[in-house]
Design a protein around this motif. Structure first.
Motif, PDB file in Angstrom:
ATOM      1  N   ASN A 116       0.830  -1.220   0.000  1.00  0.00           N
ATOM      2  CA  ASN A 116       0.000   0.000   0.000  1.00  0.00           C
ATOM      3  C   ASN A 116       0.865   1.272   0.000  1.00  0.00           C
ATOM      4  N   GLU A 117       0.247   2.378  -0.371  1.00  0.00           N
ATOM      5  CA  GLU A 117       0.973   3.634  -0.556  1.00  0.00           C
ATOM      6  C   GLU A 117       1.620   4.115   0.751  1.00  0.00           C
ATOM      7  N   THR A 121       5.564   4.948   0.945  1.00  0.00           N
ATOM      8  CA  THR A 121       6.030   6.288   1.336  1.00  0.00           C
ATOM      9  C   THR A 121       6.912   6.206   2.580  1.00  0.00           C
ATOM     10  N   VAL A 151       7.468   1.860  -7.839  1.00  0.00           N
ATOM     11  CA  VAL A 151       7.917   1.778  -6.439  1.00  0.00           C
ATOM     12  C   VAL A 151       9.412   1.461  -6.389  1.00  0.00           C
TER      13      VAL A 151
END
Ligand code: SF4
Length: 372
Positions: A116-117, A121, A151
């Motif tokens: 997931n983002e 991050t 990514v």
């Protein structure tokens, strides 16, 4: 005129530079004097090619949350018997600081697969923070599973420069037997991810499990040829060890014993060193789980990387991929196994403060520059 084809002996095969599948199978079966000769030759070739330096990579097990469900793995999504954890950012930065103080030169950030983002991050931010807090002195290897090309690029741009993604088996049929058939564990997808990692510019690492049920000697020979054909830069491979809370178990009295898996793993290390003299090969922790001196034996047989666990001690018990994982109840600074490793590697030079990049990768890069 007829030529009689005779099989080459182990002593003859190990003097070659190219290895046929048949010859690899002969080497994988080498025992006794032949086996020792092969291990010795691999150790000597390592000394001639990359020298006697062993590099440490401080291993940070960031989290045991995982979206995948690999049938053999103790932290698989469906295992509800383990306590899930996530290191805090402070704990990751402290671990990196510890590696820096100990002059390990590099760290490995490893985790179950999360895509997931928020996770992406967070990793990007941590890489940036580790790089800036250590004045770019620590090299960073990632082992965070299959991700998208975007990514991989973000993490590379943030400063990570090596990536490890184990293929586990180069035989798609065997891969399917080790992973659930739910559309999320596809061999082709894993292979594509490995290609993207290389395309992004990372030093690319992979590895396989050795001694899994249903695996043949030919499979292992093909794994070795896969590393060679893929032109891999680094390899971390070790014996398959069961985990009690997974569905993938060898029935009693079937399959290879743990000591056979250990010996086969040492042979795999040695043969790979003979095939690819300038790559980085890790002496994996799974070897140490079977034999307390497993890592050191692997170093003698051709390995050149050791990964001391620097995850805060209270979490280590929860990152058990297999039974009897060593070093699970100690803090990094007290980890006797890792202190012992330093002593028993007395005849090696330890590359303190060095990144210890793959010579194979460096030379490839230099030759591609020369051709431009
Ligand atoms: S092997 Fe890796 S991807 Fe598979 S369940 Fe374990 S941590 Fe997740």
């Amino acid at each position: 005129m007829h030529y009689l084809c005779r099989m080459l002996t182990v002593a003859e095969i190990i003097e070659q530079k190219l290895f046929s599948r048949e010859n690899l199978i002969t080497l994988l079966h080498a025992d006794g004097v032949d086996g020792l000769l092969m291990l010795k030759k691999a150790g000597e070739l390592k000394l001639q090619t990359i020298g006697n330096t062993v590099h440490f990579r401080g291993l940070i097990e960031l989290s045991n949350f995982c979206e995948k469900d690999c049938l053999y793995c103790g932290i698989r999504r469906s295992n509800n018997k383990i306590e899930r954890y996530n290191l805090t950012d402070e704990e990751v930065l402290e671990a990196a600081q510890f590696a820096s103080q100990e002059k390990y030169g590099s760290i490995v950030i490893q985790s179950g697969e999360v895509t997931n983002e928020a996770f992406v991050t967070r990793i990007e931010r941590l890489i940036t923070q580790i790089k800036s807090s250590n004045d770019n002195k620590l090299g960073i290897t990632l082992s965070l599973g299959e991700q998208t090309e975007a990514v991989y690029k973000r993490w590379f741009a943030a400063g990570a420069h090596r990536y490890l993604l184990r293929i586990e088996s180069s035989n798609p049929e065997l891969y399917r037997k080790l992973h659930p058939e739910d559309g999320h564990h596809l061999f082709e997808q894993r292979l594509d991810a490995l290609k993207l990692i290389r395309k992004t510019g990372y030093q690319t690492g992979s590895g396989v499990m050795i001694g899994t049920p249903m695996q043949t000697t030919e499979d292992l020979a093909n794994d070795l040829l896969f590393f060679k054909d893929f032109d891999i830069d680094m390899v971390g491979m070790g014996p398959f060890i069961e985990h009690d809370d997974t569905p993938f178990r060898i029935p009693a009295n079937e399959g290879l014993s743990l000591s056979d898996r250990f010996n086969l793993s040492l042979k795999m290390v040695a043969i790979l060193r003979l095939m690819m003299p300038d790559i980085n090969i890790a002496a994996t922790t799974a070897l140490q789980a079977i034999d307390p001196l497993g890592r050191e034996k692997a170093v003698k047989a051709g390995a050149n990387i050791i990964m001391p666990n620097i995850t805060p001690g209270r979490y280590r018990n929860h990152y058990r991929l297999y039974n009897n994982k060593p070093c699970t109840d100690e803090e990094p600074e007290q980890c006797q196994c890792c202190l012992d490793a330093r002593l028993s590697l007395a005849d090696c030079r330890i590359g303190y403060g060095e990144w210890g990049d793959s010579l194979h990768f460096i030379q490839k890069k230099e030759s591609s520059f020369e051709q431009m």
